[in-house]
Motif scaffolding. Sequence first.
Motif, PDB file in Angstrom:
ATOM      1  N   VAL A 158      13.553   7.552   7.150  1.00  0.00           N
ATOM      2  CA  VAL A 158      12.831   7.156   8.351  1.00  0.00           C
ATOM      3  C   VAL A 158      11.909   6.004   7.966  1.00  0.00           C
ATOM      4  O   VAL A 158      11.126   6.111   7.033  1.00  0.00           O
ATOM      5  CB  VAL A 158      12.010   8.335   8.925  1.00  0.00           C
ATOM      6  CG1 VAL A 158      11.167   7.880  10.110  1.00  0.00           C
ATOM      7  CG2 VAL A 158      12.926   9.477   9.329  1.00  0.00           C
ATOM      8  N   ILE A 159      12.023   4.908   8.696  1.00  0.00           N
ATOM      9  CA  ILE A 159      11.199   3.740   8.421  1.00  0.00           C
ATOM     10  C   ILE A 159       9.892   3.863   9.183  1.00  0.00           C
ATOM     11  O   ILE A 159       9.890   4.073  10.397  1.00  0.00           O
ATOM     12  CB  ILE A 159      11.937   2.450   8.817  1.00  0.00           C
ATOM     13  CG1 ILE A 159      13.198   2.314   7.962  1.00  0.00           C
ATOM     14  CG2 ILE A 159      11.031   1.238   8.659  1.00  0.00           C
ATOM     15  CD1 ILE A 159      14.119   1.197   8.393  1.00  0.00           C
ATOM     16  N   LEU A 160       8.786   3.753   8.472  1.00  0.00           N
ATOM     17  CA  LEU A 160       7.454   3.831   9.073  1.00  0.00           C
ATOM     18  C   LEU A 160       6.784   2.466   9.023  1.00  0.00           C
ATOM     19  O   LEU A 160       6.955   1.725   8.065  1.00  0.00           O
ATOM     20  CB  LEU A 160       6.585   4.837   8.311  1.00  0.00           C
ATOM     21  CG  LEU A 160       7.098   6.272   8.239  1.00  0.00           C
ATOM     22  CD1 LEU A 160       6.175   7.094   7.351  1.00  0.00           C
ATOM     23  CD2 LEU A 160       7.199   6.870   9.617  1.00  0.00           C
ATOM     24  N   GLU A 161       6.020   2.182  10.048  1.00  0.00           N
ATOM     25  CA  GLU A 161       5.255   0.944  10.062  1.00  0.00           C
ATOM     26  C   GLU A 161       3.805   1.272   9.715  1.00  0.00           C
ATOM     27  O   GLU A 161       3.036   1.690  10.570  1.00  0.00           O
ATOM     28  CB  GLU A 161       5.339   0.291  11.433  1.00  0.00           C
ATOM     29  CG  GLU A 161       6.732  -0.177  11.781  1.00  0.00           C
ATOM     30  CD  GLU A 161       6.795  -0.824  13.144  1.00  0.00           C
ATOM     31  OE1 GLU A 161       5.804  -1.454  13.565  1.00  0.00           O
ATOM     32  OE2 GLU A 161       7.848  -0.692  13.780  1.00  0.00           O
ATOM     33  N   ILE A 162       3.479   1.102   8.441  1.00  0.00           N
ATOM     34  CA  ILE A 162       2.130   1.376   7.968  1.00  0.00           C
ATOM     35  C   ILE A 162       1.584   0.060   7.414  1.00  0.00           C
ATOM     36  O   ILE A 162       2.161  -0.515   6.498  1.00  0.00           O
ATOM     37  CB  ILE A 162       2.109   2.476   6.894  1.00  0.00           C
ATOM     38  CG1 ILE A 162       2.721   3.749   7.452  1.00  0.00           C
ATOM     39  CG2 ILE A 162       0.687   2.726   6.417  1.00  0.00           C
ATOM     40  CD1 ILE A 162       2.862   4.860   6.450  1.00  0.00           C
ATOM     41  N   ALA A 163       0.491  -0.387   7.960  1.00  0.00           N
ATOM     42  CA  ALA A 163      -0.038  -1.713   7.645  1.00  0.00           C
ATOM     43  C   ALA A 163      -1.010  -1.694   6.469  1.00  0.00           C
ATOM     44  O   ALA A 163      -2.157  -2.106   6.579  1.00  0.00           O
ATOM     45  CB  ALA A 163      -0.715  -2.297   8.880  1.00  0.00           C
ATOM     46  N   PHE A 164      -0.550  -1.226   5.319  1.00  0.00           N
ATOM     47  CA  PHE A 164      -1.353  -1.341   4.110  1.00  0.00           C
ATOM     48  C   PHE A 164      -1.146  -2.732   3.530  1.00  0.00           C
ATOM     49  O   PHE A 164      -0.090  -3.329   3.709  1.00  0.00           O
ATOM     50  CB  PHE A 164      -0.947  -0.296   3.071  1.00  0.00           C
ATOM     51  CG  PHE A 164      -1.336   1.116   3.400  1.00  0.00           C
ATOM     52  CD1 PHE A 164      -2.614   1.425   3.825  1.00  0.00           C
ATOM     53  CD2 PHE A 164      -0.428   2.149   3.270  1.00  0.00           C
ATOM     54  CE1 PHE A 164      -2.982   2.715   4.117  1.00  0.00           C
ATOM     55  CE2 PHE A 164      -0.786   3.449   3.557  1.00  0.00           C
ATOM     56  CZ  PHE A 164      -2.054   3.731   3.984  1.00  0.00           C
ATOM     57  N   PRO A 165      -2.133  -3.253   2.797  1.00  0.00           N
ATOM     58  CA  PRO A 165      -1.926  -4.539   2.127  1.00  0.00           C
ATOM     59  C   PRO A 165      -0.827  -4.402   1.069  1.00  0.00           C
ATOM     60  O   PRO A 165      -0.614  -3.307   0.531  1.00  0.00           O
ATOM     61  CB  PRO A 165      -3.279  -4.848   1.488  1.00  0.00           C
ATOM     62  CG  PRO A 165      -4.152  -3.679   1.711  1.00  0.00           C
ATOM     63  CD  PRO A 165      -3.466  -2.710   2.593  1.00  0.00           C
ATOM     64  N   PRO A 166      -0.135  -5.487   0.743  1.00  0.00           N
ATOM     65  CA  PRO A 166       0.992  -5.418  -0.203  1.00  0.00           C
ATOM     66  C   PRO A 166       0.652  -4.808  -1.558  1.00  0.00           C
ATOM     67  O   PRO A 166       1.494  -4.166  -2.177  1.00  0.00           O
ATOM     68  CB  PRO A 166       1.414  -6.887  -0.357  1.00  0.00           C
ATOM     69  CG  PRO A 166       0.964  -7.537   0.893  1.00  0.00           C
ATOM     70  CD  PRO A 166      -0.289  -6.823   1.304  1.00  0.00           C
TER      71      PRO A 166
END
Length: 190
Positions: A158-166
């Motif tokens: 499952v692909i999650l969109e989590i906006a952590f820095p790289p």
Amino acid sequence: MISAIIGYGLVLGIGFGDGSRVLCISIFIVYRSNESLEIKNREIQNAMALGLRSIRPYLVLNVGRDNIVRDTLHELAIYEQHVKKPLKVIFKGEEGVDEGGVQKEFFLVLLKQLMDKSYGMFVHEEESRCLWFNCDSEESEEFQLIGTIMGLAIYNSVILEIAFPPFVYKKLKNPNLALTLDDLRWLRPT
């Protein structure tokens, strides 16, 4: 009032311990009625978790939308040994077969609540549009839950969109990697 019998099952298990044989027989019947279906499902899941751990093919999480964080923590504590099995999610009080859509919705609803500003675990950096860990948060169980949820998502494709820095992902990939100031500039570029 019982309106129908949905299904039944007989499970036999033979174990060998100290040279002796152990026979475990579990019989379960699922009844359909307004109030008892959810209770019977829970009884079956608990019986399987306690007595037939090796037979259980899925990690089944039974959670409510209103208390999704608390319910998920509780379910994962009970079924911790099953996290490397395919995930099936049941939302309490809702009918639906989890063929991937319920699972994806579970991840979205749970992460939306955990990462919301009002929940206080993360701060939203406006400049980089990334999430960062709130230093004032003392929710250690919930931080561990996020790690477990990310692992479950990866394991179940499952692909999650989590906006952590790289650099967070770099550190996850290689825990021994030393971060530099250039890495931290992703979070606050100016």
